[in-house]
Design a protein around this motif. Sequence first.
Motif, PDB file in Angstrom:
ATOM      1  N   THR A 190       0.830  -1.203   0.000  1.00 52.10           N
ATOM      2  CA  THR A 190       0.000   0.000   0.000  1.00 52.10           C
ATOM      3  C   THR A 190       0.863   1.251   0.000  1.00 52.10           C
ATOM      4  OG1 THR A 190      -1.725  -1.192   1.185  1.00 52.10           O
ATOM      5  CG2 THR A 190      -1.865   1.204   1.204  1.00 52.10           C
ATOM      6  N   ILE A 191       1.907   1.264   0.815  1.00 53.24           N
ATOM      7  CA  ILE A 191       2.781   2.437   0.889  1.00 53.24           C
ATOM      8  C   ILE A 191       3.494   2.635  -0.439  1.00 53.24           C
ATOM      9  CG2 ILE A 191       4.758   3.452   2.079  1.00 53.24           C
ATOM     10  CD1 ILE A 191       3.854   1.771   4.570  1.00 53.24           C
ATOM     11  N   THR A 192       4.031   1.570  -1.005  1.00 58.36           N
ATOM     12  CA  THR A 192       4.704   1.645  -2.302  1.00 58.36           C
ATOM     13  C   THR A 192       3.731   2.102  -3.386  1.00 58.36           C
ATOM     14  OG1 THR A 192       6.199  -0.134  -1.676  1.00 58.36           O
ATOM     15  CG2 THR A 192       6.014   0.333  -4.025  1.00 58.36           C
ATOM     16  N   ASN A 193       2.555   1.524  -3.407  1.00 56.26           N
ATOM     17  CA  ASN A 193       1.559   1.861  -4.431  1.00 56.26           C
ATOM     18  C   ASN A 193       1.071   3.302  -4.344  1.00 56.26           C
ATOM     19  OD1 ASN A 193       1.738  -0.708  -5.457  1.00 56.26           O
ATOM     20  ND2 ASN A 193      -0.119  -1.443  -4.451  1.00 56.26           N
ATOM     21  N   SER A 194       1.223   3.933  -3.188  1.00 52.95           N
ATOM     22  CA  SER A 194       0.793   5.325  -3.048  1.00 52.95           C
ATOM     23  C   SER A 194       1.673   6.272  -3.867  1.00 52.95           C
ATOM     24  CB  SER A 194       0.821   5.757  -1.580  1.00 52.95           C
ATOM     25  OG  SER A 194       2.151   5.973  -1.136  1.00 52.95           O
ATOM     26  N   SER A 195       2.895   5.854  -4.191  1.00 57.42           N
ATOM     27  CA  SER A 195       3.862   6.665  -4.951  1.00 57.42           C
ATOM     28  C   SER A 195       4.141   8.019  -4.302  1.00 57.42           C
ATOM     29  CB  SER A 195       3.373   6.869  -6.400  1.00 57.42           C
ATOM     30  OG  SER A 195       3.205   5.634  -7.039  1.00 57.42           O
ATOM     31  N   CYS A 196       4.084   8.071  -2.992  1.00 56.51           N
ATOM     32  CA  CYS A 196       4.258   9.333  -2.270  1.00 56.51           C
ATOM     33  C   CYS A 196       5.644   9.520  -1.675  1.00 56.51           C
ATOM     34  CB  CYS A 196       3.229   9.437  -1.141  1.00 56.51           C
ATOM     35  SG  CYS A 196       1.538   9.616  -1.708  1.00 56.51           S
ATOM     36  N   PHE A 197       6.470   8.477  -1.699  1.00 52.28           N
ATOM     37  CA  PHE A 197       7.712   8.541  -0.945  1.00 52.28           C
ATOM     38  C   PHE A 197       8.924   8.279  -1.819  1.00 52.28           C
ATOM     39  CE2 PHE A 197       4.262   7.249   1.797  1.00 52.28           C
ATOM     40  CZ  PHE A 197       4.315   8.258   2.760  1.00 52.28           C
ATOM     41  N   GLU A 198       9.971   9.061  -1.574  1.00 49.06           N
ATOM     42  CA  GLU A 198      11.227   8.868  -2.282  1.00 49.06           C
ATOM     43  C   GLU A 198      11.887   7.565  -1.847  1.00 49.06           C
ATOM     44  OE1 GLU A 198      15.503  11.174  -2.822  1.00 49.06           O
ATOM     45  OE2 GLU A 198      13.823  12.222  -1.891  1.00 49.06           O
ATOM     46  N   HIS A 199      11.858   7.296  -0.545  1.00 50.21           N
ATOM     47  CA  HIS A 199      12.461   6.082   0.001  1.00 50.21           C
ATOM     48  C   HIS A 199      11.521   5.475   1.033  1.00 50.21           C
ATOM     49  CE1 HIS A 199      16.229   7.159  -1.866  1.00 50.21           C
ATOM     50  NE2 HIS A 199      16.209   8.326  -1.256  1.00 50.21           N
ATOM     51  N   ILE A 200      11.481   4.174   1.056  1.00 50.62           N
ATOM     52  CA  ILE A 200      10.738   3.449   2.092  1.00 50.62           C
ATOM     53  C   ILE A 200      11.759   2.638   2.879  1.00 50.62           C
ATOM     54  CG2 ILE A 200       9.001   1.686   2.574  1.00 50.62           C
ATOM     55  CD1 ILE A 200       7.614   2.593  -0.057  1.00 50.62           C
ATOM     56  N   TRP A 201      11.780   2.871   4.163  1.00 50.82           N
ATOM     57  CA  TRP A 201      12.700   2.188   5.065  1.00 50.82           C
ATOM     58  C   TRP A 201      11.925   1.249   5.965  1.00 50.82           C
ATOM     59  CZ3 TRP A 201      18.013   2.778   5.421  1.00 50.82           C
ATOM     60  CH2 TRP A 201      18.579   3.842   4.697  1.00 50.82           C
TER      61      TRP A 201
ATOM     62  N   VAL B 122      16.658  -1.145   4.346  1.00 56.90           N
ATOM     63  CA  VAL B 122      16.588  -1.699   5.704  1.00 56.90           C
ATOM     64  C   VAL B 122      17.522  -0.938   6.631  1.00 56.90           C
ATOM     65  CG1 VAL B 122      16.980  -3.745   7.133  1.00 56.90           C
ATOM     66  CG2 VAL B 122      15.885  -3.971   4.891  1.00 56.90           C
ATOM     67  N   HIS B 123      16.965  -0.519   7.733  1.00 58.78           N
ATOM     68  CA  HIS B 123      17.742   0.074   8.823  1.00 58.78           C
ATOM     69  C   HIS B 123      17.843  -0.980   9.912  1.00 58.78           C
ATOM     70  CE1 HIS B 123      19.159   2.873  11.851  1.00 58.78           C
ATOM     71  NE2 HIS B 123      18.232   2.399  12.661  1.00 58.78           N
ATOM     72  N   LYS B 124      19.066  -1.423  10.204  1.00 62.17           N
ATOM     73  CA  LYS B 124      19.257  -2.442  11.233  1.00 62.17           C
ATOM     74  C   LYS B 124      19.095  -1.782  12.592  1.00 62.17           C
ATOM     75  CE  LYS B 124      22.406  -6.146  12.636  1.00 62.17           C
ATOM     76  NZ  LYS B 124      21.494  -6.570  13.623  1.00 62.17           N
ATOM     77  N   ARG B 125      17.996  -2.093  13.220  1.00 63.46           N
ATOM     78  CA  ARG B 125      17.682  -1.488  14.507  1.00 63.46           C
ATOM     79  C   ARG B 125      18.499  -2.156  15.620  1.00 63.46           C
ATOM     80  NH1 ARG B 125      11.560  -1.390  16.541  1.00 63.46           N
ATOM     81  NH2 ARG B 125      11.308  -0.771  14.383  1.00 63.46           N
ATOM     82  N   PRO B 126      19.196  -1.362  16.420  1.00 63.81           N
ATOM     83  CA  PRO B 126      19.955  -1.936  17.534  1.00 63.81           C
ATOM     84  C   PRO B 126      19.017  -2.626  18.535  1.00 63.81           C
ATOM     85  CG  PRO B 126      20.601   0.350  17.139  1.00 63.81           C
ATOM     86  CD  PRO B 126      19.376   0.085  16.311  1.00 63.81           C
ATOM     87  N   PRO B 127      19.503  -3.671  19.183  1.00 58.00           N
ATOM     88  CA  PRO B 127      18.659  -4.433  20.129  1.00 58.00           C
ATOM     89  C   PRO B 127      17.976  -3.574  21.197  1.00 58.00           C
ATOM     90  CG  PRO B 127      20.747  -5.561  19.776  1.00 58.00           C
ATOM     91  CD  PRO B 127      20.846  -4.236  19.066  1.00 58.00           C
TER      92      PRO B 127
ATOM     93  N   PHE C 156      16.770   6.154  14.561  1.00 57.64           N
ATOM     94  CA  PHE C 156      16.846   6.139  13.100  1.00 57.64           C
ATOM     95  C   PHE C 156      17.327   7.498  12.574  1.00 57.64           C
ATOM     96  CE2 PHE C 156      14.949   7.112   9.002  1.00 57.64           C
ATOM     97  CZ  PHE C 156      15.305   6.015   8.230  1.00 57.64           C
ATOM     98  N   LEU C 157      16.745   8.584  13.076  1.00 58.60           N
ATOM     99  CA  LEU C 157      17.110   9.917  12.607  1.00 58.60           C
ATOM    100  C   LEU C 157      18.536  10.299  13.015  1.00 58.60           C
ATOM    101  CD1 LEU C 157      13.757  11.820  13.235  1.00 58.60           C
ATOM    102  CD2 LEU C 157      14.707  11.095  11.030  1.00 58.60           C
ATOM    103  N   GLU C 158      18.993   9.776  14.129  1.00 60.39           N
ATOM    104  CA  GLU C 158      20.379  10.025  14.550  1.00 60.39           C
ATOM    105  C   GLU C 158      21.355   9.415  13.536  1.00 60.39           C
ATOM    106  OE1 GLU C 158      23.426  11.621  16.592  1.00 60.39           O
ATOM    107  OE2 GLU C 158      21.305  11.992  16.992  1.00 60.39           O
ATOM    108  N   VAL C 159      21.023   8.254  13.017  1.00 62.46           N
ATOM    109  CA  VAL C 159      21.867   7.585  12.030  1.00 62.46           C
ATOM    110  C   VAL C 159      21.719   8.229  10.648  1.00 62.46           C
ATOM    111  CG1 VAL C 159      22.288   5.384  10.839  1.00 62.46           C
ATOM    112  CG2 VAL C 159      21.834   5.410  13.311  1.00 62.46           C
ATOM    113  N   HIS C 160      20.507   8.631  10.308  1.00 63.68           N
ATOM    114  CA  HIS C 160      20.190   9.192   8.981  1.00 63.68           C
ATOM    115  C   HIS C 160      19.941  10.693   9.124  1.00 63.68           C
ATOM    116  CE1 HIS C 160      19.947   5.094   7.482  1.00 63.68           C
ATOM    117  NE2 HIS C 160      19.261   4.817   8.581  1.00 63.68           N
ATOM    118  N   ARG C 161      21.009  11.444   9.255  1.00 59.19           N
ATOM    119  CA  ARG C 161      20.934  12.873   9.589  1.00 59.19           C
ATOM    120  C   ARG C 161      20.374  13.752   8.462  1.00 59.19           C
ATOM    121  NH1 ARG C 161      23.775  14.263  14.318  1.00 59.19           N
ATOM    122  NH2 ARG C 161      24.826  12.470  15.219  1.00 59.19           N
ATOM    123  N   THR C 162      20.318  13.249   7.240  1.00 58.20           N
ATOM    124  CA  THR C 162      19.811  14.075   6.138  1.00 58.20           C
ATOM    125  C   THR C 162      18.288  14.009   6.022  1.00 58.20           C
ATOM    126  OG1 THR C 162      20.123  12.281   4.547  1.00 58.20           O
ATOM    127  CG2 THR C 162      21.950  13.846   4.817  1.00 58.20           C
ATOM    128  N   ILE C 163      17.659  13.151   6.779  1.00 57.03           N
ATOM    129  CA  ILE C 163      16.192  13.030   6.739  1.00 57.03           C
ATOM    130  C   ILE C 163      15.587  14.060   7.692  1.00 57.03           C
ATOM    131  CG2 ILE C 163      14.222  11.521   7.228  1.00 57.03           C
ATOM    132  CD1 ILE C 163      15.980   9.158   6.342  1.00 57.03           C
TER     133      ILE C 163
END
Length: 183
Positions: A2-13, A32-37, A53-60
């Motif tokens: 559903t998210i992919t079919n919406s065509s609203c997002f540049e990237h899906i994580w 895929v973002h490998k989430r720490p335990p 997630f945002l700490e790792v991906h600072r450009t988002i």
Amino acid sequence: MTITNSSCFEHIWVSTDDKKIAIEAEKYGARVHKRPPHYARDESSSIEAVMEFLEVHRTIHNFSLFQCTSVFLKENYIHEAVEKFQTHDCVFAVKRIHYLRWRMEDDKIVPVGFNAEARPRRQDWSGDLVEAGMFYFSKRKLAKKGIFQNEKCAVVEIAAEDGLEIDSYRDLTIARSIIKDEL
């Protein structure tokens, strides 16, 4: 899909600590973002996982969190949220309920949000909006404060029947029954 079919997002994580989920996500084109335990425990909150997630991906700077336990997500909900997010700091899903609520105060039961002496008929009352947990669109600046929402939010009202969250095996059984009935 559903998210992919919406065509609203540049990237899906997909944020996960599970190898099988990661393989499945990549099969459908997600990153895929490998989430720490520490952020993948049953008691971990969504905001904690997003902050990590945002700490790792600072450009988002803007993000959308979709809960995988919300199996009745619809493309039109996503499109409405994307449109509202253009002019708001945050957007989240709500559903309308028509329950008369009560709470205990000093061993007495008191009505919440209505006058017991002028009790409304539930079908004549506009009801309450409750957070559905289906999705949250928000900005990095809010997540840095440990929140998804502020006073500059908009909501997408989803149909009550789409608001089922799978939090137990009973919920899973109900969802499967609904899906089977719709086929």
